[in-house]
Each structure stands twice: as C-alpha cells, then as structure tokens.
Enzyme design. Structure first.
Site, short mmCIF file in Angstrom:
data_model
loop_
_atom_site.label_atom_id
_atom_site.label_comp_id
_atom_site.label_asym_id
_atom_site.label_seq_id
_atom_site.Cartn_x
_atom_site.Cartn_y
_atom_site.Cartn_z
N GLU A 59 0.83 -1.21 0.00
CA GLU A 59 0.00 0.00 0.00
C GLU A 59 0.87 1.26 0.00
O GLU A 59 0.59 2.23 -0.73
CB GLU A 59 -0.95 0.01 1.21
N TRP A 81 -8.32 -2.13 -0.33
CA TRP A 81 -9.03 -0.96 -0.87
C TRP A 81 -10.25 -1.34 -1.71
O TRP A 81 -10.93 -0.46 -2.26
CB TRP A 81 -8.06 -0.08 -1.69
N TYR A 95 -4.81 9.56 -1.46
CA TYR A 95 -3.46 9.81 -0.95
C TYR A 95 -2.35 10.00 -1.99
O TYR A 95 -1.68 11.02 -2.00
CB TYR A 95 -3.02 8.66 -0.02
N CYS A 147 -7.90 9.54 6.01
CA CYS A 147 -7.93 9.34 7.46
C CYS A 147 -6.60 9.83 8.03
O CYS A 147 -6.57 10.63 8.96
CB CYS A 147 -8.12 7.87 7.79
N ARG A 174 -7.05 11.97 11.42
CA ARG A 174 -8.32 12.57 11.89
C ARG A 174 -9.31 11.52 12.37
O ARG A 174 -10.17 11.78 13.20
CB ARG A 174 -8.97 13.40 10.78
N ASP A 177 -9.56 3.90 13.04
CA ASP A 177 -10.19 2.59 13.28
C ASP A 177 -9.16 1.77 14.05
O ASP A 177 -8.23 1.21 13.48
CB ASP A 177 -10.50 1.98 11.90
N1 THF Z 1 -12.00 2.28 6.64
C1 THF Z 1 -12.16 1.66 7.82
N2 THF Z 1 -13.38 1.45 8.31
N3 THF Z 1 -11.10 1.24 8.54
C2 THF Z 1 -9.82 1.43 8.07
O1 THF Z 1 -8.87 1.02 8.74
C3 THF Z 1 -9.62 2.09 6.84
N4 THF Z 1 -8.36 2.36 6.32
C4 THF Z 1 -8.21 2.44 4.88
C5 THF Z 1 -9.37 3.09 4.34
N5 THF Z 1 -10.57 3.05 4.94
C6 THF Z 1 -10.74 2.48 6.14
C7 THF Z 1 -8.10 1.05 4.31
N6 THF Z 1 -7.15 0.26 5.05
C8 THF Z 1 -7.87 -3.60 6.37
C9 THF Z 1 -6.69 -2.93 6.70
C10 THF Z 1 -6.48 -1.64 6.27
C11 THF Z 1 -7.44 -1.01 5.50
C12 THF Z 1 -8.62 -1.65 5.18
C13 THF Z 1 -8.83 -2.94 5.60
C14 THF Z 1 -8.12 -5.03 6.78
O2 THF Z 1 -9.17 -5.57 6.52
N7 THF Z 1 -7.15 -5.69 7.41
C15 THF Z 1 -7.28 -7.07 7.80
C16 THF Z 1 -6.86 -7.97 6.64
C17 THF Z 1 -5.46 -7.73 6.15
C18 THF Z 1 -5.25 -8.08 4.68
O3 THF Z 1 -6.11 -8.68 4.05
O4 THF Z 1 -4.19 -7.74 4.16
C19 THF Z 1 -6.43 -7.30 9.03
O5 THF Z 1 -6.69 -8.31 9.71
O6 THF Z 1 -5.57 -6.48 9.35
C20 THF Z 1 -7.24 2.71 7.17
O7 THF Z 1 -6.36 3.63 6.70
#
Ligand code: THF
Length: 272
Positions: A59, A81, A95, A147, A174, A177
C-alpha cells in the site's frame, strides 16, 4: 514490552463514549490521543495479533507511485481498498495523487514527497517539511476522504561531529479505526520514515502518532477483548536490503522484518 498500541486500545475500550458514525456501525470513541515510538528501539509492528505486513508495504509503495487506481494493488494480491473502488478500480484523487501531484490553480502539480526529500537534504532545520493529503477542494471527488491526513518531518541535529541527524515524523490522523486500521497506519509511516531517512543519510528518530476521533467499532469488541488479554512481545527489526537510487525505486523484496514474534491473526469485518 512495548504496549502503546494496546494502551490506546484499552483506553478507548474503557473510556470511549458511544457514538454513531457515517458507516452506521456504531463505535466507542475518544477524541485526541498521542503515541510516540522510538524507531531505534525496534519497528513498531503490533505483536498482539499478526499484522499482514505485505499489504502495508505494497500500500505504501502504491501511495508513492501517485496512483488513483486500486488495480495496482489487486494485481499484487492486496484487497484492502476493494470496498471503496469502482468497477474500473478508480478511487479518485486519494493519498497518492495528493502526495505526488497536488493540483495547483494554474493547472500545474506539486510533488510534495519530492519537495520533502529536497528540503531534508538542503534545509533540514526547516519547520515546513509537511505533506498534506487533505486537499479541501478535492475531497468531494475522493472515494474516501483521507484518514491519515497530514504529516511533518523533523531532523534533530547530530549529537557528535561527523554524526548523522535523526529523522522524526509526526502524523495527524483525523479518524482512527483502532482495531483494523491503526496497526497498518503505524507500520506504514514507520516504514516511510525509515525509507526517507535512508535516502537522506539520516538515522531514524521517533514516529509520533496523533489521533483525532479514535474509535473501536461495535462489531470489533469481541476481537478487542481477545487482543487485550494477550501480552505483547519484543519488537521486531526492519532490515532494508539495499539503497535504491530514489525514494520511488523501492520494491517489495527490499524489505525484511527480522524477529517478528506475534500472536495469531484476528479476523474482523471492515466498516465501509
Ligand atoms: N476504513 C475503515 N473502516 N477502517 C480502516 O482502517 C480504513 N483504512 C483504509 C481506508 N478506509 C478504512 C483502508 N485500510 C484492512 C486494513 C487496512 C485497510 C482496510 C482494511 C483489513 O481488513 N485488514 C485485515 C486484513 C489484512 C489483509 O487482508 O491484508 C487485518 O486483519 O488487518 C485505514 O487507513
């Protein structure tokens, strides 16, 4: 053992107020929190669950390409994403676009990242070494507003003659999660700080994380209970195997995480 992330999680879980949110999920929330990670003591990768470092690295490399399209990530097996991308993979000027080509009113573009590198090399005492993703005029075109929105670099001068300065970075996030996003966000900016330091012949200093609305989604509470019952391990060490010609020439294979001891992964749904 370092437990700053777990302390934040425990703080919000214990003291957070119930708050509804854009996604309709519901959260426990605290406004305003700061963590400081001394990057010389180890790489701040969360150890109380397995963090998928491959997604973090790719990323970050994707941001640095300046891309607005999720296909670069999905082609490499990264799906984080997908929830926000259209059929064509487009996310709008998120970004990477703002980092590398912030549009100016006269039709030009500003490469904020290259300007940061240039300033660190020529004027490290500057108090203006800043990157902003929060482009107010373009927020409405983004699939998701930033974010992690604003970050600043700082160089502490070398402590001995001929020594190297130490590079610190502070991020303002800002919206945080705490269960899913924050482990990614800490690792991503810590990694960026190491890369920028390498390119500018600096040692690493601190990564400072400053959060605005710090929240635990109500459908992550069971996972949080599991995680808070675990004891953190010692931090791993980041090894960068070569020094690429520029900040934009790093590849996934250049990074190695040494001694990453961690508890098992914990699955959780992402709020969209
Ligand atoms: N939206 C929300 N609700 N939370 C976020 O953390 C978030 N971001 C980015 C944009 N919008 C968001 C996206 N980043 C995961 C991790 C980071 C993300 C989005 C999703 C996630 O599902 N992680 C799992 C699986 C990992 C994988 O498949 O690689 C994990 O267990 O960590 C934050 O900037």
């Amino acid at each position: 053992m370092p437990s700053q992330y777990e302390d934040l999680m425990r703080h919000v879980f214990t003291h957070g107020v119930h708050k509804s949110d854009r996604t309709g999920t519901g959260t426990k929330s605290v406004f305003g929190y700061q963590m400081r990670f001394d990057l010389r003591e180890g790489f701040p990768l969360v150890t109380t669950k397995k963090v998928h470092l491959k997604s973090v690295i790719l990323e970050l490399l994707w941001f640095l390409t300046g891309s607005s399209n999720n296909h670069w990530l999905t082609e490499r097996g990264v799906t984080i994403w997908n929830e926000w991308a259209g059929e064509d993979g487009e996310l709008g000027p998120v970004y990477g676009v703002q980092w590398r080509s912030w549009p100016t009113p006269d039709g030009g573009h500003i490469d904020q990242i290259s300007e940061v590198i240039q300033t660190l090399k020529t004027n490290p005492d500057s108090r203006r070494i800043i990157v902003s993703s929060w482009n107010v005029a373009e927020l409405h075109k983004m699939a998701l507003m930033p974010c992690h929105a604003f970050f600043q670099f700082y160089v502490a001068p070398a402590t001995e003659p001929g020594g190297r300065g130490q590079l610190s970075c502070q991020l303002y996030q800002r919206s945080a999660d705490i269960f899913l996003g924050v482990p990614f966000n800490i690792a991503s900016y810590a990694l960026l700080t190491h890369m920028v330091a390498q390119q500018c012949d600096l040692d690493v200093g601190d990564f400072i994380w400053t959060g605005g609305d710090c929240h635990i989604y109500s459908n992550h509470e069971e996972q949080v209970r599991t995680q808070l019952a675990r004891t953190p391990y010692a931090l791993p060490q980041l090894h960068i195997k070569r020094r690429p010609a520029t900040l934009f020439d790093y590849a996934f294979e250049d990074f190695e995480m040494l001694n990453y001891e961690h508890h098992p992964a914990i699955k959780a749904p992402v709020a969209v």
